[in-house]
Scaffold this motif. Structure first.
Motif, PDB file in Angstrom:
ATOM      1  N   THR B   5     -31.280 -18.210 -16.140  1.00 14.17           N
ATOM      2  CA  THR B   5     -31.251 -18.692 -14.760  1.00 14.17           C
ATOM      3  C   THR B   5     -30.844 -17.567 -13.819  1.00 14.17           C
ATOM      4  O   THR B   5     -30.236 -16.573 -14.230  1.00 14.17           O
ATOM      5  CB  THR B   5     -30.261 -19.870 -14.574  1.00 14.17           C
ATOM      6  OG1 THR B   5     -28.960 -19.434 -14.977  1.00 14.17           O
ATOM      7  CG2 THR B   5     -30.681 -21.092 -15.360  1.00 14.17           C
ATOM      8  N   TRP B   6     -31.224 -17.739 -12.587  1.00 16.68           N
ATOM      9  CA  TRP B   6     -30.847 -16.825 -11.519  1.00 16.68           C
ATOM     10  C   TRP B   6     -30.233 -17.675 -10.420  1.00 16.68           C
ATOM     11  O   TRP B   6     -30.575 -18.861 -10.293  1.00 16.68           O
ATOM     12  CB  TRP B   6     -32.066 -16.072 -10.999  1.00 16.68           C
ATOM     13  CG  TRP B   6     -32.616 -15.119 -12.001  1.00 16.68           C
ATOM     14  CD1 TRP B   6     -32.358 -13.805 -12.103  1.00 16.68           C
ATOM     15  CD2 TRP B   6     -33.543 -15.420 -13.071  1.00 16.68           C
ATOM     16  NE1 TRP B   6     -33.055 -13.242 -13.169  1.00 16.68           N
ATOM     17  CE2 TRP B   6     -33.776 -14.209 -13.767  1.00 16.68           C
ATOM     18  CE3 TRP B   6     -34.187 -16.578 -13.516  1.00 16.68           C
ATOM     19  CZ2 TRP B   6     -34.636 -14.138 -14.877  1.00 16.68           C
ATOM     20  CZ3 TRP B   6     -35.032 -16.515 -14.602  1.00 16.68           C
ATOM     21  CH2 TRP B   6     -35.246 -15.299 -15.283  1.00 16.68           C
ATOM     22  N   SER B   7     -29.337 -17.116  -9.641  1.00 16.19           N
ATOM     23  CA  SER B   7     -28.692 -17.979  -8.658  1.00 16.19           C
ATOM     24  C   SER B   7     -28.635 -17.336  -7.284  1.00 16.19           C
ATOM     25  O   SER B   7     -28.617 -16.102  -7.132  1.00 16.19           O
ATOM     26  CB  SER B   7     -27.287 -18.377  -9.124  1.00 16.19           C
ATOM     27  OG  SER B   7     -26.441 -17.259  -9.067  1.00 16.19           O
ATOM     28  N   LEU B   8     -28.635 -18.203  -6.309  1.00 16.21           N
ATOM     29  CA  LEU B   8     -28.474 -17.786  -4.919  1.00 16.21           C
ATOM     30  C   LEU B   8     -27.789 -18.919  -4.177  1.00 16.21           C
ATOM     31  O   LEU B   8     -28.220 -20.070  -4.247  1.00 16.21           O
ATOM     32  CB  LEU B   8     -29.846 -17.487  -4.279  1.00 16.21           C
ATOM     33  CG  LEU B   8     -29.799 -17.096  -2.798  1.00 16.21           C
ATOM     34  CD1 LEU B   8     -29.137 -15.730  -2.598  1.00 16.21           C
ATOM     35  CD2 LEU B   8     -31.210 -17.096  -2.194  1.00 16.21           C
ATOM     36  N   TRP B   9     -26.748 -18.575  -3.454  1.00 15.36           N
ATOM     37  CA  TRP B   9     -26.053 -19.529  -2.589  1.00 15.36           C
ATOM     38  C   TRP B   9     -25.669 -20.811  -3.359  1.00 15.36           C
ATOM     39  O   TRP B   9     -25.973 -21.933  -2.939  1.00 15.36           O
ATOM     40  CB  TRP B   9     -26.901 -19.853  -1.344  1.00 15.36           C
ATOM     41  CG  TRP B   9     -27.194 -18.630  -0.523  1.00 15.36           C
ATOM     42  CD1 TRP B   9     -26.472 -17.486  -0.445  1.00 15.36           C
ATOM     43  CD2 TRP B   9     -28.318 -18.434   0.361  1.00 15.36           C
ATOM     44  NE1 TRP B   9     -27.058 -16.590   0.417  1.00 15.36           N
ATOM     45  CE2 TRP B   9     -28.187 -17.148   0.924  1.00 15.36           C
ATOM     46  CE3 TRP B   9     -29.419 -19.222   0.720  1.00 15.36           C
ATOM     47  CZ2 TRP B   9     -29.117 -16.629   1.830  1.00 15.36           C
ATOM     48  CZ3 TRP B   9     -30.340 -18.707   1.624  1.00 15.36           C
ATOM     49  CH2 TRP B   9     -30.184 -17.417   2.175  1.00 15.36           C
ATOM     50  N   ASN B  10     -25.036 -20.602  -4.516  1.00 16.41           N
ATOM     51  CA  ASN B  10     -24.530 -21.706  -5.333  1.00 16.41           C
ATOM     52  C   ASN B  10     -25.607 -22.624  -5.891  1.00 16.41           C
ATOM     53  O   ASN B  10     -25.343 -23.777  -6.202  1.00 16.41           O
ATOM     54  CB  ASN B  10     -23.521 -22.554  -4.545  1.00 16.41           C
ATOM     55  CG  ASN B  10     -22.310 -21.735  -4.152  1.00 16.41           C
ATOM     56  OD1 ASN B  10     -21.814 -20.940  -4.962  1.00 16.41           O
ATOM     57  ND2 ASN B  10     -21.857 -21.904  -2.919  1.00 16.41           N
ATOM     58  N   VAL B  39     -41.872 -20.859  -8.727  1.00 15.16           N
ATOM     59  CA  VAL B  39     -41.340 -20.377  -7.456  1.00 15.16           C
ATOM     60  C   VAL B  39     -39.926 -20.929  -7.271  1.00 15.16           C
ATOM     61  O   VAL B  39     -39.708 -22.141  -7.353  1.00 15.16           O
ATOM     62  CB  VAL B  39     -42.239 -20.830  -6.280  1.00 15.16           C
ATOM     63  CG1 VAL B  39     -41.600 -20.515  -4.945  1.00 15.16           C
ATOM     64  CG2 VAL B  39     -43.619 -20.189  -6.401  1.00 15.16           C
ATOM     65  N   ALA B  40     -38.963 -20.030  -7.035  1.00 13.65           N
ATOM     66  CA  ALA B  40     -37.588 -20.486  -6.812  1.00 13.65           C
ATOM     67  C   ALA B  40     -37.431 -21.060  -5.410  1.00 13.65           C
ATOM     68  O   ALA B  40     -36.785 -22.084  -5.210  1.00 13.65           O
ATOM     69  CB  ALA B  40     -36.611 -19.326  -7.030  1.00 13.65           C
ATOM     70  N   ALA B  41     -38.012 -20.389  -4.436  1.00  9.17           N
ATOM     71  CA  ALA B  41     -37.917 -20.848  -3.050  1.00  9.17           C
ATOM     72  C   ALA B  41     -39.053 -20.230  -2.243  1.00  9.17           C
ATOM     73  O   ALA B  41     -39.569 -19.169  -2.593  1.00  9.17           O
ATOM     74  CB  ALA B  41     -36.572 -20.442  -2.433  1.00  9.17           C
TER      75      ALA B  41
END
Lengths: 252, 291
Positions: B5-10, B39-41
């Motif tokens: 997993t990869w994370s951004l802004w919790n 696509v993550a975002a």
């Protein structure tokens, strides 16, 4: 549904010097939706360059295949012209909105490679007359099986002159629909000479330098008659002639 | 699946791939084609206070090894975005980050204030590459103090995290990144397109109506890797890499250089299925190196 698919080159033909056709394999789902005036985005090279795809109108559909026709103009079309039977080609499509297949008799007006989409269209409408113009006979894409008139700049086929010269011979009352496709300068000249009532029923298959081809990047804008811009790829490529600001449109 | 997993802004994502602003619209076309998998975002096209028609065509031209664009932030304006587009965007299967542009420092905050009325955005990306009209058209990103002020104004208005998208064309990228962090940014995007131009030497013709445009290309990847690396040394906030990605290897290289997430832009125009293609490629490569 629009998908990015790998197709097979079934046939390559050099129609005349520098003008090629590629017949590509296609499934039922593609063929069902690849109506007249719609287009595909072709990945011309497996490597990164040329970077963006090249758009081509669907010239013809057959059982299990469709055809694109193009003139070698630059790097992309040059790469494509060297493909041979059995080559694999990624094709995104069908894309864009095509011709509204309205009832009534149609007049088709094409300039050069602009006539590439006409065979697909003519088969599905009441096609009364095709007017074609090109620089010479070898640049003319004929639409077989329909009454036609043509003009070539060098006089090597039909009348010597431009396709606009043929407009005087048209009995406008015979037609309730017009399809117009060709270089922007040619389409501007034609649109400027169409009777107002005919311009109202004219559908233009537009062209523009394209980025994505699916409506996101807004690279392929065409000046709209109401101000602002149309997206050639997703508002078009086929749009009502009255939706274009013909004075501002300069084309490719 | 490796379970990576990869994370951004919790928030956790099963892909490191974000779609860059300008090349994905608001994501609807890709959703319709079924290409938001992987696509993550999605980062939207730039949204401005007032509607913008964009620049006259031609807006894009391909050069031998890349693409120049000069679209001119064409968008319907923030009111239309909030009332018409964002309600539809709630149907997207992935989070939407709204890209924000302004002509004055205050305008960024005004746009964000309007966007705050919508429950849809996951966060914002602040485009400081656009010209600052009140400062004679120099990009906001040219001056670290301006970047800090814009960041602070946005931060005071926003309940959501935001990334400041830095320009490679003016100023120092590390000073700008530090200024954004100081101003309260939750990330920086490194970076935007490079100023470029092409001219036909035979005729003197310049194909783009606005003459210069933003240059993008897979060949620019090392320029992004370098900027991501030096930025990551300078700041503590996440760095979103943007520029030159066309292969899964490129994504992994930018992550190795320190990026938290990686954007794909121009290559998405070529390959609308980039999300899944890059994510799957990344997972395969990671499995190969850690059996």
């Amino acid at each position: 549904m629009t998908r990015d698919r790998e197709t097979l080159v079934l046939e390559r033909e050099e129609l005349s010097p520098g003008i090629f056709s590629l017949t590509l394999s296609a499934g039922e789902d593609f063929l069902r939706e690849a109506g007249p005036g719609r287009f595909v985005q072709v990945e011309v090279s497996p490597g990164p360059f040329p970077l963006v795809r090249r758009p081509f109108t669907v010239n013809r559909t057959d059982a299990g295949s469709f055809r694109i026709v193009f003139e070698v103009k630059g790097r992309g079309t040059d790469e494509l012209s060297h493909l041979t039977e059995g080559a694999r080609l990624r094709v995104l499509g069908p894309l864009g909105s095509g011709y509204r297949l309205l009832p009534g008799r149609w007049l088709l007006i094409g300039g050069g490679m602009g006539a590439a989409g006409f065979p697909c269209l003519a088969d599905r409408i009441d096609c009364g007359l095709v007017l074609l113009g090109a620089s010479s006979a070898s640049r003319l894409l004929e639409v077989g099986g329909f009454s036609s008139m043509c003009a070539t700049e060098d006089g090597s086929r039909g009348a010597r002159g431009l396709v606009t010269d043929l407009l005087d011979r048209v009995r406008w009352d015979d037609f309730s629909n017009v399809a117009l496709c060709g270089p922007v300068a040619m389409m501007k000249a034609v649109a400027g000479r169409l009777p107002d009532a005919i311009l109202e029923v004219t559908q233009v298959s537009a062209e523009a330098r394209m980025g994505c081809g699916w409506g996101a990047c807004e690279g392929c804008s065409i000046p709209a008659s109401g101000g602002g811009y149309l997206k050639c790829c997703s508002d078009g490529p086929v749009v009502p002639a009255t939706s274009i600001d013909w004075d501002l449109w300069e084309g490719v | 699946m490796t379970g990576r997993t990869w994370s951004l802004w919790n928030r956790e994502f099963d892909s490191p791939v974000i779609l860059a602003s300008g090349t994905a619209g608001f994501g609807f076309e890709l959703m319709d084609m079924g290409y938001l998998d992987g696509v993550a975002a999605v980062i939207s096209k730039a949204t401005t206070l007032r509607p913008r028609k964009g620049n006259p065509p031609p807006r894009i031209v391909e050069t031998r090894f890349g693409l120049l664009n000069s679209v001119g932030l064409a968008n319907p304006g923030v009111e239309e975005v909030v009332t018409r587009i964002l309600p539809e965007a709630s149907a997207l299967p992935v989070p939407l980050i709204v890209n924000v542009a302004g002509e004055t420092e205050q305008e960024f905050a005004s746009v964000v204030e309007m966007l705050e009325k919508s429950p849809v955005p996951f966060g914002y990306e602040i485009n400081v590459s656009c010209p600052n009209v009140s400062e004679g058209g120099v990009a906001f990103g040219a001056s670290p103090s301006t970047v800090e002020r814009v960041s602070r104004l946005v931060g005071q208005t926003s309940s959501r995290p935001f990334s400041v998208k830095l320009t490679p064309n003016e100023g120092s990228i590390t000073e700008s990144a530090l200024a954004a962090q100081e101003g309260g940014a939750g990330a920086v995007t490194v970076c935007n397109t490079f100023l470029g131009m092409t001219v036909d030497w035979r005729t003197g013709m310049i194909p783009l109506e606005r003459k210069v445009g933003g240059y993008s290309s897979p060949a620019l990847l090392p320029l992004t890797v370098a900027r991501v690396h030096i930025t990551c040394q300078a700041v503590d906030i996440p760095v979103l890499a943007s520029g030159g990605v066309s292969r899964p290897e490129d994504v992994l290289e930018l992550l190795a250089a320190g990026a938290s997430m990686v954007q794909v832009g121009t290559w998405l125009m070529r390959r609308p299925g980039s999300g899944a293609e890059l994510r799957d490629g990344v997972l395969e490569l990671l499995e190969d190196v850690s059996p």
